[in-house]
Design a protein around this motif. Structure first.
Motif, short mmCIF file in Angstrom:
data_model
loop_
_atom_site.label_atom_id
_atom_site.label_comp_id
_atom_site.label_asym_id
_atom_site.label_seq_id
_atom_site.Cartn_x
_atom_site.Cartn_y
_atom_site.Cartn_z
N UNK A 16 0.87 -1.20 0.02
CA UNK A 16 -0.30 -0.02 -0.02
C UNK A 16 0.88 1.21 0.12
N UNK A 17 0.62 2.00 -0.88
CA UNK A 17 1.65 3.32 -1.26
C UNK A 17 0.75 4.36 -0.62
N UNK A 18 1.35 5.18 0.51
CA UNK A 18 0.51 6.21 0.99
C UNK A 18 1.54 7.54 0.70
N UNK A 19 0.93 8.36 -0.05
CA UNK A 19 1.59 9.84 -0.55
C UNK A 19 1.41 10.33 0.88
N UNK A 20 2.73 11.15 1.20
CA UNK A 20 2.80 12.12 2.54
C UNK A 20 3.47 13.11 2.24
N UNK A 21 3.22 14.35 3.14
CA UNK A 21 3.81 15.53 3.20
C UNK A 21 5.00 15.63 4.10
N UNK A 22 5.09 14.75 5.11
CA UNK A 22 6.11 14.65 6.19
C UNK A 22 6.60 13.19 6.37
N UNK A 23 7.66 12.98 5.55
CA UNK A 23 8.00 11.46 5.55
C UNK A 23 8.62 10.94 6.87
N UNK A 24 9.37 11.83 7.67
CA UNK A 24 9.79 11.57 8.98
C UNK A 24 8.69 11.32 10.11
N UNK A 25 7.86 12.25 10.19
CA UNK A 25 6.78 12.36 11.01
C UNK A 25 5.92 11.13 10.86
N UNK A 26 5.62 10.60 9.52
CA UNK A 26 4.63 9.62 9.44
C UNK A 26 5.33 8.30 9.66
N UNK A 27 6.51 8.16 9.11
CA UNK A 27 7.33 6.84 9.68
C UNK A 27 7.16 6.70 11.00
N UNK A 28 7.62 7.66 11.75
CA UNK A 28 7.68 7.52 13.05
C UNK A 28 6.43 6.95 13.79
N UNK A 29 5.23 7.62 13.23
CA UNK A 29 3.84 7.22 13.82
C UNK A 29 3.77 5.71 13.40
N UNK A 30 3.98 5.24 12.34
CA UNK A 30 3.82 3.65 11.98
C UNK A 30 4.83 2.70 12.70
N UNK A 31 6.21 3.15 12.98
CA UNK A 31 7.22 2.34 13.73
C UNK A 31 6.83 2.37 15.09
N UNK A 32 6.53 3.57 15.49
CA UNK A 32 6.25 3.79 17.28
C UNK A 32 5.05 3.08 17.49
N UNK A 33 3.92 3.51 16.71
CA UNK A 33 2.34 3.02 17.04
C UNK A 33 2.09 1.69 16.60
N UNK A 34 2.43 1.18 15.30
CA UNK A 34 1.75 0.11 14.58
C UNK A 34 2.73 -1.14 14.65
#
Length: 347
Positions: A16-34
């Motif tokens: 699943x590809x998700x287009x994002x505007x803040x790669x670092x913050x979104x990556x951290x959300x999935x690593x830390x939370x998911x």
């Protein structure tokens, strides 16, 4: 592909590809939370940077555009962060592309063999969401475990389904597209009425049973609701949420909450009345109520589910955790529970 066999017989969710505007913050959300882990970071200089996140059979590609005219940039300008590609694994990406285009799909990218032997080709799906057919070469040895040592265990396993919101009047055409172009089958439909609001839903699934889209349209004869709000705020049709499976939803939700993920609240009265609705096969009303987990059942068994609070500025993307205890379809209470939960959030 064997003679006479549809190139769509073995479709799966490759990524699943998700287009994002803040790669670092979104990556951290999935690593830390998911509990996902960063397997790679790919960069097409001057075009796009992509973080590849994996866990079990889940593969998310988070793509940050580096050029204003890149398709990812166009997508985020129109819709904000969101699912821009549901990539479909197949043994014959070239054949699937050619047949989909022959049947009326809009071609986006012709078949291309990458340096690692992967073959990809893309067509348009609903709204601005693409489908990239992906053929991966057989591994030379035993597959490397996706979830690496040291990653916090959330117990998430794979993508269960996608909830797709379309504009009023587009439900039938969207379902017909997947039936005609990719040999999907409609496996369930219902009309959900909640108070003065209503929506129509049909579920389509690939022949393999591994790709499921719950397609939802608002009923404009009644008062506007959260599906209307999604279409307006998103700027057209799109993925409202992605559902991840779990073998133990209590464990998964507990771990995700500890990682900072917020979930929708459920009224206490829901759990006091739960024993009247269901004889629970797993967990107790108290266990579910402590974590705001919903329960439902169909003819084949029960399921347990919960929806995250959206962190999207437009409130147009969130996620679901679902545990299936025998249930194979979407019981009449499932979509209604989602609708009521999101409505309670004031979306």
């Amino acid at each position: 592909m064997s003679t006479g066999q549809s190139p769509f017989h073995d479709l799966s969710v490759d990524h699943v590809r998700i287009c994002v505007t803040d790669l670092d913050a979104t990556t951290a959300e999935f690593v830390d939370g998911y509990g996902l882990t960063v397997a790679d970071v790919l960069e097409d200089p001057g075009a796009q940077r992509t973080a590849v996140l994996v866990r079990e059979d889940i593969r998310l590609l988070l793509s940050l555009p580096l050029a204003e005219d890149h398709p990812s940039a166009v997508y985020t300008r129109l819709h904000g962060d969101g699912v821009c590609d549901i990539a479909l694994g197949t043994a014959d990406a070239e054949g699937a592309f050619a047949e989909a285009v022959r049947r009326g799909a809009r071609p986006l990218a012709a078949p291309h063999r990458h340096d690692d032997g992967v073959i990809t080709a893309s067509v348009g799906g609903f709204g601005d969401v693409a489908h990239t057919f992906v053929r991966r070469p057989a591994p030379a040895g035993p597959p490397e475990p996706r979830t690496r040592t040291g990653v916090r265990g959330t117990g998430l396993r794979q993508v269960d389904h996608f909830a797709v919101c379309v504009e009023a009047g587009d439900l039938a055409g969207t379902v017909e597209f997947y039936e005609r172009v990719m040999d999907f089958r409609m496996i369930f439909e219902e009309k959900i009425v909640v108070g003065a609001q209503s929506m129509n839903s049909q579920v389509v699934q690939s022949r393999s049973g591994l790709v499921t889209l719950t397609v939802i349209e608002p009923d404009t004869s009644r008062e506007p609701g959260q599906i209307d709000a999604f279409v307006k705020n998103h700027g057209g049709a799109g993925v409202q949420h992605v559902a991840f499976t779990s073998g133990d939803i209590v464990h998964s939700v507990t771990a995700m909450r500890a990682g900072g993920v917020g979930f929708l609240d459920t009224p206490d009265a829901y759990y006091s009345r739960l024993p009247e609705r269901l004889a629970l096969s797993r967990y107790s009303p108290a266990e579910l109520g402590k974590l705001d987990i919903l329960a439902d059942e169909d003819h084949a068994g029960q399921l347990f589910q919960i929806f995250t609070r959206s962190t999207h500025p437009r409130r147009t993307l969130f996620f679901e955790v679902i545990e299936r205890a025998g249930a194979t379809t979407f019981g009449s209470g499932n979509i209604k529970a989602l609708y009521e939960a999101v409505e309670a959030e004031g979306v």
